[in-house]
Design a protein around this motif. Structure first.
Motif, PDB file in Angstrom:
ATOM      1  N   ALA A  34      -6.484  -6.297  -2.617  1.00 53.67           N
ATOM      2  CA  ALA A  34      -6.369  -5.027  -3.345  1.00 53.67           C
ATOM      3  C   ALA A  34      -4.919  -4.553  -3.387  1.00 53.67           C
ATOM      4  N   ASP A  35      -4.192  -4.724  -2.283  1.00 51.38           N
ATOM      5  CA  ASP A  35      -2.788  -4.304  -2.233  1.00 51.38           C
ATOM      6  C   ASP A  35      -1.947  -5.037  -3.279  1.00 51.38           C
ATOM      7  N   ARG A  59      -5.840   1.444  -5.657  1.00 48.25           N
ATOM      8  CA  ARG A  59      -5.901   0.474  -4.560  1.00 48.25           C
ATOM      9  C   ARG A  59      -7.237   0.544  -3.839  1.00 48.25           C
ATOM     10  N   ASP A  60      -7.715   1.772  -3.585  1.00 52.25           N
ATOM     11  CA  ASP A  60      -8.960   1.918  -2.837  1.00 52.25           C
ATOM     12  C   ASP A  60     -10.182   1.541  -3.666  1.00 52.25           C
ATOM     13  N   GLN A  79       2.815   1.852  -3.257  1.00 54.14           N
ATOM     14  CA  GLN A  79       1.907   2.254  -4.325  1.00 54.14           C
ATOM     15  C   GLN A  79       1.521   3.730  -4.206  1.00 54.14           C
ATOM     16  N   THR A 123       0.835  -1.200   0.000  1.00 55.42           N
ATOM     17  CA  THR A 123       0.000   0.000   0.000  1.00 55.42           C
ATOM     18  C   THR A 123       0.869   1.248   0.000  1.00 55.42           C
ATOM     19  N   THR A 152       0.973  -0.772 -10.508  1.00 54.76           N
ATOM     20  CA  THR A 152       1.860   0.365 -10.251  1.00 54.76           C
ATOM     21  C   THR A 152       3.288   0.079 -10.704  1.00 54.76           C
ATOM     22  N   ALA A 211      -2.987  -3.871  -6.949  1.00 57.47           N
ATOM     23  CA  ALA A 211      -2.618  -2.474  -7.196  1.00 57.47           C
ATOM     24  C   ALA A 211      -1.109  -2.314  -7.329  1.00 57.47           C
TER      25      ALA A 211
END
Length: 460
Positions: free
Chosen positions: A436-437, A409-410, A386, A383, A444, A440
């Motif tokens: 999600a982490d 990510r969110d 990113q 997180t 990235t 994402a």
């Protein structure tokens, strides 16, 4: 004056990048961590005095304060990026307009937020998760006091970003520290000695914010690279357009946190009722986890935000070898620090949960909170990396890449939070974060590899 400005900012292009990064990022990290203290200290005292229901009440207000924070970053980070690039290009004549217009718009954003907050009243609080009458009452007491300082708190946060871009990160840190110390001292006095409960936490917070605002405002009398006057605060829509474009990724990052928090609050109530934990335990646990998450995320953001004026200046002067060197250092610092805390949360979660209260020794609460902390933050380092990459892209004006990455990510977290509980129940909401982490971070990495190649080609 022009030669003085050149001498004042030229060291950004000549000093060793490691030394510059330490000089700017460490005060910036401290400033952001200090800003976290406002809420964290409230959380600790309220959690131990009022209990998890008090923590849940401050969590209800959290999305509203984050929207305000996002608005202040929209104008603050945008102004800081534009000022840094302008300094690199020796375009200093409009610096005072960038600062003045941004502070004005941040203040007006606060006015809009408190207007909506007071008019929306309890209906707004119910909409964002205060379904229980006891929780609604506490959220009302806390929130209606916090709203009052929104315009000045937002203006102060924007000023802090401008002060850092002007080459005075320590001054910005001092302003934040003064307010935080006031809050830390004021919390126990107001909550316990004056027996004001959750209202005491709110009063201590807004008075600390006011002190920080006054200190930041006084800086305008001694700024290094610009001088403000009354005309500086008249809206310059051309300048504001560039500020908003550069600050949009910061705003979207905060806005996405708000949306995720609100949706998660609703989902935790929905699926908590169907579990043995009820609604109070999942809501209280989530608030604590989000506070820990915000602390470490702010460390990462502090590293990247501290690097922003250095990156912007060197990108403006086209010293792209220094820009790439800064990117390497930022990623190395972020990865090392955040991985350390990532492992701490996973391997030693109990002390972090107990710091915010034990709910009277409720074993069910402790079991749930510890388990969900380990799940939610197991890929926290991804997180942070990113988010740092999105801020770097913002610093060099690559808004087309920075904006999507800032909320990627969110957005994924929101989708997974809706899907995972269908099969895994209330804990599925927390499993959405590592999923999600991971995704994402993969996207990235591909974007940053392309940007790195572009910088290398331009330098060649």
């Amino acid at each position: 004056m022009t030669s003085e400005l050149a001498q004042e900012s030229a060291y950004l292009g000549t000093e060793r990048v490691g030394r510059l990064l330490r000089k700017f990022s460490i005060p910036c990290i401290c400033s952001l961590l200090i800003s976290c203290l406002y809420n964290i200290v409230d959380q600790i005292f309220v959690g131990n005095k009022v209990g998890p229901l008090g923590n849940a009440a401050t969590g209800i207000i959290f999305p509203i304060t984050v929207i305000g924070w996002g608005a202040s970053l929209l104008f603050g980070d945008g102004a800081a990026a534009l000022m840094s690039i302008s300094l690199g290009r020796k375009e200093t004549s409009r610096l005072h307009r960038i600062a003045g217009s941004s502070v004005l718009c941040s203040f007006l954003s606060g006015v809009v937020i408190i207007t909506i907050g007071y008019i929306g009243g309890d209906s707004l609080l119910r909409l964002i998760g205060a379904t229980d009458d006891g929780l609604l009452s506490l959220a009302h007491e806390y929130g209606f006091i916090i709203y009052a300082m929104m315009p000045l708190a937002l203006a102060q946060n924007t000023l802090a970003a401008i002060i850092r871009a002007d080459g005075s990160p320590r001054y910005a840190m001092f302003a934040m520290l003064a307010g935080a110390v006031f809050n830390i001292i004021g919390d126990p006095i107001a909550i316990y000695a004056l027996d004001l409960g959750i209202r005491g936490a709110a009063y201590a917070t807004i008075l600390g914010q006011f002190l920080s605002f006054v200190i930041c405002a006084l800086y305008l009398l001694r700024s290094k690279n610009f001088r403000v006057r009354i005309s500086s605060f008249l809206p310059d829509f051309s300048t504001l357009g560039r500020v908003v474009a550069l600050g949009m990724s910061s705003f979207l990052t905060q806005l996405s946190i708000v949306i995720v928090t609100m949706v998660n609050n609703i989902l935790l109530v929905k699926y908590g009722v169907q579990s043995i934990y009820g609604t109070e335990i999942p809501l209280g646990s989530f608030v604590v986890i989000m506070k820990l998450f915000q602390i470490i995320l702010n460390v990462a953001i502090g590293i990247a935000a501290g690097a922003q004026p250095i990156v912007g200046y060197n990108y403006g002067t086209q010293q792209l070898d220094r820009v790439r060197a800064l990117l390497r250092l930022v990623l190395l610092w972020t990865g090392g620090i955040c991985l350390f805390f990532n492992l701490l949360f996973v391997l030693l979660p109990n002390p972090f949960i107990l710091m915010f209260g034990s709910n009277g020794g409720d074993e069910l609460y402790l079991e749930f909170a510890v388990r969900c902390l380990q799940i939610y933050l197991c890929l926290l380092v991804f997180t942070c990396l990113q988010k740092v990459c999105a801020i770097f892209l913002q610093s060099i004006g690559h808004t087309k890449s920075a904006v999507p990455l800032s909320f990627l990510r969110d957005a994924l977290l929101l989708i997974f939070s809706l899907l995972f509980p269908l099969g895994a129940g209330v804990t599925g909401i927390f499993w959405a974060a590592p999923a999600a982490d991971l995704l994402a971070m993969a996207v990235t990495a591909l974007v940053m590899l392309r940007i790195w190649k572009q910088l290398s080609r331009k330098q060649a």
